[in-house]
Design a protein around this motif. Structure first.
Motif, mmCIF file in Angstrom:
data_model
loop_
_atom_site.group_PDB
_atom_site.id
_atom_site.type_symbol
_atom_site.label_atom_id
_atom_site.label_comp_id
_atom_site.label_asym_id
_atom_site.label_seq_id
_atom_site.Cartn_x
_atom_site.Cartn_y
_atom_site.Cartn_z
ATOM 1 N N TYR A 42 3.273 -2.155 -12.033
ATOM 2 C CA TYR A 42 2.092 -1.341 -12.277
ATOM 3 C C TYR A 42 2.452 0.097 -12.624
ATOM 4 C CZ TYR A 42 0.231 -5.255 -9.662
ATOM 5 O OH TYR A 42 -0.068 -6.518 -9.238
ATOM 6 N N SER A 43 1.908 0.586 -13.730
ATOM 7 C CA SER A 43 1.970 2.013 -14.046
ATOM 8 C C SER A 43 0.714 2.640 -13.462
ATOM 9 C CB SER A 43 2.011 2.218 -15.559
ATOM 10 O OG SER A 43 3.221 1.739 -16.079
ATOM 11 N N MET A 44 0.833 3.875 -13.027
ATOM 12 C CA MET A 44 -0.315 4.542 -12.407
ATOM 13 C C MET A 44 -0.254 6.034 -12.697
ATOM 14 S SD MET A 44 1.057 4.481 -8.452
ATOM 15 C CE MET A 44 1.827 2.893 -8.552
ATOM 16 N N THR A 45 -1.370 6.690 -12.509
ATOM 17 C CA THR A 45 -1.387 8.141 -12.564
ATOM 18 C C THR A 45 -0.466 8.646 -11.462
ATOM 19 O OG1 THR A 45 -3.688 8.071 -13.283
ATOM 20 C CG2 THR A 45 -2.877 10.171 -12.430
ATOM 21 N N ALA A 46 0.378 9.607 -11.774
ATOM 22 C CA ALA A 46 1.341 10.118 -10.789
ATOM 23 C C ALA A 46 0.621 10.587 -9.528
ATOM 24 C CB ALA A 46 2.156 11.257 -11.386
ATOM 25 N N ARG A 47 1.203 10.232 -8.375
ATOM 26 C CA ARG A 47 0.636 10.606 -7.077
ATOM 27 C C ARG A 47 1.757 10.813 -6.070
ATOM 28 N NH1 ARG A 47 -3.271 6.027 -6.817
ATOM 29 N NH2 ARG A 47 -3.103 6.303 -9.013
ATOM 30 N N LYS A 48 1.552 11.768 -5.183
ATOM 31 C CA LYS A 48 2.533 12.057 -4.123
ATOM 32 C C LYS A 48 2.441 10.964 -3.060
ATOM 33 C CE LYS A 48 3.252 16.631 -5.293
ATOM 34 N NZ LYS A 48 4.031 16.570 -6.488
ATOM 35 N N ILE A 49 3.596 10.357 -2.734
ATOM 36 C CA ILE A 49 3.646 9.252 -1.772
ATOM 37 C C ILE A 49 4.628 9.608 -0.666
ATOM 38 C CG2 ILE A 49 4.238 6.820 -1.451
ATOM 39 C CD1 ILE A 49 1.636 7.325 -3.044
ATOM 40 N N ARG A 50 4.167 9.475 0.586
ATOM 41 C CA ARG A 50 5.011 9.806 1.745
ATOM 42 C C ARG A 50 5.229 8.619 2.679
ATOM 43 N NH1 ARG A 50 2.042 14.345 0.507
ATOM 44 N NH2 ARG A 50 3.292 16.230 0.216
ATOM 45 N N SER A 51 4.496 7.504 2.485
ATOM 46 C CA SER A 51 4.701 6.316 3.309
ATOM 47 C C SER A 51 4.169 5.089 2.581
ATOM 48 C CB SER A 51 4.047 6.469 4.688
ATOM 49 O OG SER A 51 2.668 6.713 4.578
ATOM 50 N N TYR A 52 4.569 3.903 3.089
ATOM 51 C CA TYR A 52 4.135 2.657 2.478
ATOM 52 C C TYR A 52 4.023 1.573 3.543
ATOM 53 C CZ TYR A 52 8.825 0.680 2.843
ATOM 54 O OH TYR A 52 10.015 0.196 3.332
ATOM 55 N N LYS A 53 3.374 0.488 3.143
ATOM 56 C CA LYS A 53 3.222 -0.669 4.022
ATOM 57 C C LYS A 53 3.218 -1.921 3.133
ATOM 58 C CE LYS A 53 0.042 -0.116 7.147
ATOM 59 N NZ LYS A 53 -1.267 -0.062 7.836
ATOM 60 N N VAL A 54 3.890 -2.981 3.586
ATOM 61 C CA VAL A 54 3.875 -4.287 2.899
ATOM 62 C C VAL A 54 3.384 -5.306 3.913
ATOM 63 C CG1 VAL A 54 5.317 -6.091 1.866
ATOM 64 C CG2 VAL A 54 5.759 -3.679 1.333
ATOM 65 N N GLU A 105 0.845 -1.192 0.000
ATOM 66 C CA GLU A 105 0.000 0.000 0.000
ATOM 67 C C GLU A 105 0.880 1.241 0.000
ATOM 68 O OE1 GLU A 105 -3.837 -1.758 2.447
ATOM 69 O OE2 GLU A 105 -2.382 -0.510 3.540
ATOM 70 N N LEU A 106 0.452 2.245 -0.744
ATOM 71 C CA LEU A 106 1.134 3.533 -0.801
ATOM 72 C C LEU A 106 0.196 4.591 -0.235
ATOM 73 C CD1 LEU A 106 2.541 3.268 -4.448
ATOM 74 C CD2 LEU A 106 3.645 2.564 -2.303
ATOM 75 N N TYR A 107 0.758 5.500 0.564
ATOM 76 C CA TYR A 107 -0.058 6.496 1.263
ATOM 77 C C TYR A 107 0.378 7.923 0.910
ATOM 78 C CZ TYR A 107 -1.664 2.599 4.081
ATOM 79 O OH TYR A 107 -2.227 1.415 4.504
ATOM 80 N N ALA A 108 -0.596 8.805 0.819
ATOM 81 C CA ALA A 108 -0.334 10.206 0.498
ATOM 82 C C ALA A 108 0.318 10.948 1.655
ATOM 83 C CB ALA A 108 -1.631 10.902 0.099
ATOM 84 N N ASN A 109 0.044 10.521 2.891
ATOM 85 C CA ASN A 109 0.589 11.203 4.068
ATOM 86 C C ASN A 109 1.532 10.290 4.840
ATOM 87 O OD1 ASN A 109 -1.001 13.479 3.509
ATOM 88 N ND2 ASN A 109 -2.717 12.665 4.675
ATOM 89 N N ASP A 144 -1.256 7.331 6.452
ATOM 90 C CA ASP A 144 -2.545 8.008 6.475
ATOM 91 C C ASP A 144 -2.927 8.385 5.046
ATOM 92 O OD1 ASP A 144 -4.785 9.432 7.680
ATOM 93 O OD2 ASP A 144 -3.677 11.265 7.172
ATOM 94 N N LYS A 145 -4.188 8.209 4.691
ATOM 95 C CA LYS A 145 -4.760 8.535 3.385
ATOM 96 C C LYS A 145 -4.213 7.588 2.304
ATOM 97 C CE LYS A 145 -6.045 12.275 0.336
ATOM 98 N NZ LYS A 145 -5.741 13.613 -0.125
ATOM 99 N N LEU A 146 -4.786 6.395 2.291
ATOM 100 C CA LEU A 146 -4.412 5.378 1.302
ATOM 101 C C LEU A 146 -4.560 5.942 -0.105
ATOM 102 C CD1 LEU A 146 -3.631 2.428 0.664
ATOM 103 C CD2 LEU A 146 -6.075 1.906 0.644
ATOM 104 N N SER A 147 -3.500 5.785 -0.904
ATOM 105 C CA SER A 147 -3.502 6.296 -2.265
ATOM 106 C C SER A 147 -3.514 5.182 -3.307
ATOM 107 C CB SER A 147 -2.271 7.183 -2.475
ATOM 108 O OG SER A 147 -2.241 7.701 -3.777
ATOM 109 N N TYR A 148 -2.891 4.023 -2.967
ATOM 110 C CA TYR A 148 -2.792 2.932 -3.948
ATOM 111 C C TYR A 148 -2.547 1.619 -3.216
ATOM 112 C CZ TYR A 148 -1.469 0.494 -8.232
ATOM 113 O OH TYR A 148 -1.430 -0.367 -9.288
#
Length: 101
Positions: free
Chosen positions: A88-100, A69-73, A77-81
């Motif tokens: 995976y290609s995706m629409t560009a998005r600001k990512i500040r944290s992740y979880k596996v 999971e990729l998060y905007a904050n 916080d605020k799941l983005s993907y």
């Protein structure tokens, strides 16, 4: 002494999951681990504007994680993907944290 040399020699043989993030400004971030990551903050300036993610869940001697999971904050916080193993290609998005997991 011989036992420690043997253990050090085995370390490169252990495989781990990997998550590669690519950004619109051509930066690449590689993370890896052998178990669930928990929440991890990314400290980059400027913030990562991610447009591609590649997740390889394969691990040796551990249960393979199935999702990233990729998060905007920060602080996940605020799941983005969210997705599973693959590239995976995706629409560009600001990512500040992740979880596996």
């Amino acid at each position: 002494m011989k036992a420690s040399v043997f253990v050090v020699a085995l370390i490169p043989l252990v495989s781990a999951w990997s998550l590669e993030l690519k950004t619109t400004d051509k930066r690449t971030v590689n993370t890896h681990g052998t178990s669930d990551s928990g929440c991890k903050n990314l400290s980059f300036s400027p913030v990562l504007n991610v447009n591609h993610a590649k997740f390889s869940p394969k691990t040796d001697w551990h249960t393979d994680p199935g999702t990233f999971e990729l998060y905007a904050n920060k602080n996940c916080d605020k799941l983005s993907y969210r997705n599973d193993g693959g590239s995976y290609s995706m629409t560009a998005r600001k990512i500040r944290s992740y979880k596996v997991y």
